[in-house]
Design a protein around this motif. Structure first.
Motif, PDB file in Angstrom:
ATOM      1  N   THR A 163       0.827  -1.197   0.000  1.00 25.15           N
ATOM      2  CA  THR A 163       0.000   0.000   0.000  1.00 25.15           C
ATOM      3  C   THR A 163       0.869   1.259   0.000  1.00 25.15           C
ATOM      4  N   VAL A 164       0.326   2.318  -0.547  1.00 24.54           N
ATOM      5  CA  VAL A 164       1.041   3.591  -0.566  1.00 24.54           C
ATOM      6  C   VAL A 164       1.272   4.086   0.856  1.00 24.54           C
ATOM      7  N   GLU A 165       0.314   3.798   1.738  1.00 28.14           N
ATOM      8  CA  GLU A 165       0.442   4.248   3.130  1.00 28.14           C
ATOM      9  C   GLU A 165       1.614   3.594   3.846  1.00 28.14           C
ATOM     10  N   SER A 166       2.056   2.445   3.370  1.00 28.84           N
ATOM     11  CA  SER A 166       3.150   1.740   4.037  1.00 28.84           C
ATOM     12  C   SER A 166       4.506   2.383   3.777  1.00 28.84           C
ATOM     13  N   VAL A 167       4.585   3.259   2.771  1.00 28.91           N
ATOM     14  CA  VAL A 167       5.841   3.947   2.449  1.00 28.91           C
ATOM     15  C   VAL A 167       5.796   5.330   3.078  1.00 28.91           C
ATOM     16  N   VAL A 168       6.760   5.616   3.914  1.00 29.81           N
ATOM     17  CA  VAL A 168       6.772   6.880   4.654  1.00 29.81           C
ATOM     18  C   VAL A 168       7.654   7.887   3.911  1.00 29.81           C
ATOM     19  N   LEU A 169       7.021   8.839   3.249  1.00 23.57           N
ATOM     20  CA  LEU A 169       7.729   9.940   2.601  1.00 23.57           C
ATOM     21  C   LEU A 169       7.399  11.230   3.323  1.00 23.57           C
ATOM     22  N   ASP A 170       8.048  12.309   2.924  1.00 26.64           N
ATOM     23  CA  ASP A 170       7.795  13.596   3.568  1.00 26.64           C
ATOM     24  C   ASP A 170       6.367  14.048   3.291  1.00 26.64           C
ATOM     25  N   LYS A 171       5.897  14.955   4.093  1.00 26.50           N
ATOM     26  CA  LYS A 171       4.513  15.397   4.031  1.00 26.50           C
ATOM     27  C   LYS A 171       4.170  15.944   2.632  1.00 26.50           C
ATOM     28  N   GLY A 172       3.115  15.386   2.031  1.00 30.33           N
ATOM     29  CA  GLY A 172       2.617  15.877   0.751  1.00 30.33           C
ATOM     30  C   GLY A 172       3.272  15.290  -0.482  1.00 30.33           C
ATOM     31  N   VAL A 173       4.393  14.571  -0.332  1.00 29.02           N
ATOM     32  CA  VAL A 173       5.112  14.056  -1.498  1.00 29.02           C
ATOM     33  C   VAL A 173       4.328  12.941  -2.166  1.00 29.02           C
TER      34      VAL A 173
END
Length: 447
Positions: A163-173
């Motif tokens: 899932t996209v939620e499982s990847v932690v990127l900076d806010k809004g990226v």
């Protein structure tokens, strides 16, 4: 009167049918053993099995070094009898040793089905079942393709979707890229009406371990796409073959070109005999494959690199790369998000530690989170914007240096990647105090 159906080995349904036939005969074998499943009628009870078998070995080596091997027995070259819905079908798998696929070295094969003309409709039903069985194996998963000669082939078993939620990127990226891809997929007619090539290129750049490849995998799963991984440094890859692969990629697939800077780091050095040193395809060949006259339509390409400054401007101009996004060192937002996932509410469920006091660990996690953040700041590993990349001379065009080489040149590494953080937290799962204690040794050693 008889009717025949030929399935050549180059057709997609070829492997679908072989796998389906093996599965179909396994089901029939089970019915023979189970008296409650035995069908009525003489013809219905006739369940011939294959006498000529071939093996398809699926071999996967995991990250920890262990190996998983699965042997699938499929009908081999020869004659077989198949009973499908009380219809007898003659199956002949033939291999022509004189005709070979020059790109893969495999002989040309055909499967010839033969039955009564009145029962010809079973061919369509049979192929539909074979397709459904093949799709079930990939349902809810992402298929990774790699180039094999001039064609794309699945690399290992399908991967479980991330899932996209499982990847932690900076806010809004994440939201920015997902929205852009979603908008592109909905705009086919808009591109066509204006005579614009319907393709989109993306560049993700940043230090190793910042989540570039992981996010692309999650993005493909988000839109139910597969991934075609193309290695530009592969020996034997020519301009024509590159163009052919990109033009004839599987449907609903993203093309991934990883570490494009490494493939052409020495492209300025050219010889008449070998073209550009360090690459098996020419730089102009890559440019033409991305947006030349013969380049394909309805295509999404992702390029990744650790060093955006080393990419030629011709490669990342609009039309080839339409959106460039930096995934830098972990920011405070990313550190806090990852800390909550490993040591926040609900994070201790399922942790394999005997006698774990969950409530006490949750309180400990809340208390130590600001301490962990402050310690990263003290060590100079937490830039506010996450964009403090490795600092070396921008004129350096040689191979990508290691961290040790950077320090020898007087540069410095002033950040921590999300991959490093994840490694620390996984090593200390269920133990926030251990993560804090291990920070100096795990993250600072050698920096």
């Amino acid at each position: 009167m008889l009717v025949t159906l030929e399935i050549p080995s180059k057709d997609k349904s070829y492997h679908w049918f072989l796998n389906w036939m093996a599965y179909h005969q396994e089901v029939q074998a089970m019915q023979k053993k189970d008296a409650t499943l035995k069908p009525k009628g003489l013809l219905a009870r006739f369940k011939p099995g294959s006498r000529h078998l071939a093996v398809e070995t699926r071999y996967v080596q995991h990250d920890n070094g262990s190996v998983s091997t699965h042997f699938l027995l499929v009908p081999g070259p020869g004659n077989h009898i198949l009973n499908y819905k009380n219809t007898l079908i003659s199956v002949e798998r033939a291999r022509d040793g004189k005709i070979m696929d020059l790109s893969t070295g495999t002989p040309f094969e055909t499967v010839l089905l033969k039955t009564l003309y009145r029962d010809r409709s079973v061919f369509t039903e049979l192929l539909a079942e074979a397709q459904d069985l093949a799709l079930q194996q990939t349902q809810g998963k992402t298929v990774i393709y790699t180039a094999w000669g001039t064609e794309w082939r699945p690399f290992g078993p399908p991967r479980r979707k991330r899932t996209v939620e499982s990847v932690v990127l900076d806010k809004g990226v994440k939201e920015k890229i997902v929205e852009d891809v979603s908008n592109f997929l909905k705009s086919g007619s808009w591109y066509t009406d204006r005579g614009i090539p319907y393709r989109r290129g993306y560049l993700l750049y940043g230090p190793p371990g910042s989540g570039k490849t992981s996010f692309i995998q999650a993005l493909a799963a988000e839109f139910d796409y597969n991934i075609c991984v193309l290695n530009l440094s592969e020996r034997g890859l020519t301009d024509d073959r590159l163009n052919h692969l990109i033009t004839n990629m599987p449907d609903r697939s993203i093309i991934l070109l990883e570490d494009v800077d490494a493939a052409f780091s020495n492209r300025r050095v050219q010889t008449d005999e070998h073209g550009y040193r360090g690459a098996n395809v020419t730089f102009s060949g890559l440019l033409n494959a991305l947006d030349g006259v013969a380049s394909s339509e309805e295509r999404i390409v992702f390029l990744t690199t650790n060093w955006r400054g080393r990419l030629d401007h011709a490669l990342i101009r609009p039309g080839r790369v339409d959106l460039s996004v930096e995934l830098g060192w972990a920011t405070r937002y990313q550190v806090e998000t990852m800390w909550e996932r490993f040591y926040g509410d609900g994070a201790f469920e399922g942790v394999p530690v005997d006698g774990l006091d969950v409530e006490a660990k949750i309180r400990e996690g809340k208390e130590l989170k600001p301490v962990f953040i402050n310690r990263l700041k003290e060590l100079g590993l937490l830039p506010e914007d996450g964009k403090s990349h490795v600092q070396i001379s921008p004129e350096d065009t040689g191979p990508v240096p290691t961290e040790e080489e950077i320090r020898e040149r007087g540069g410095r590494v002033n950040g921590v990647s999300t991959a490093q953080l994840q490694g620390l937290f996984v090593f200390n799962k269920g133990d926030p105090q251990g993560a804090l204690r291990g920070l100096d040794e795990f993250m600072v050693e050698g920096k």
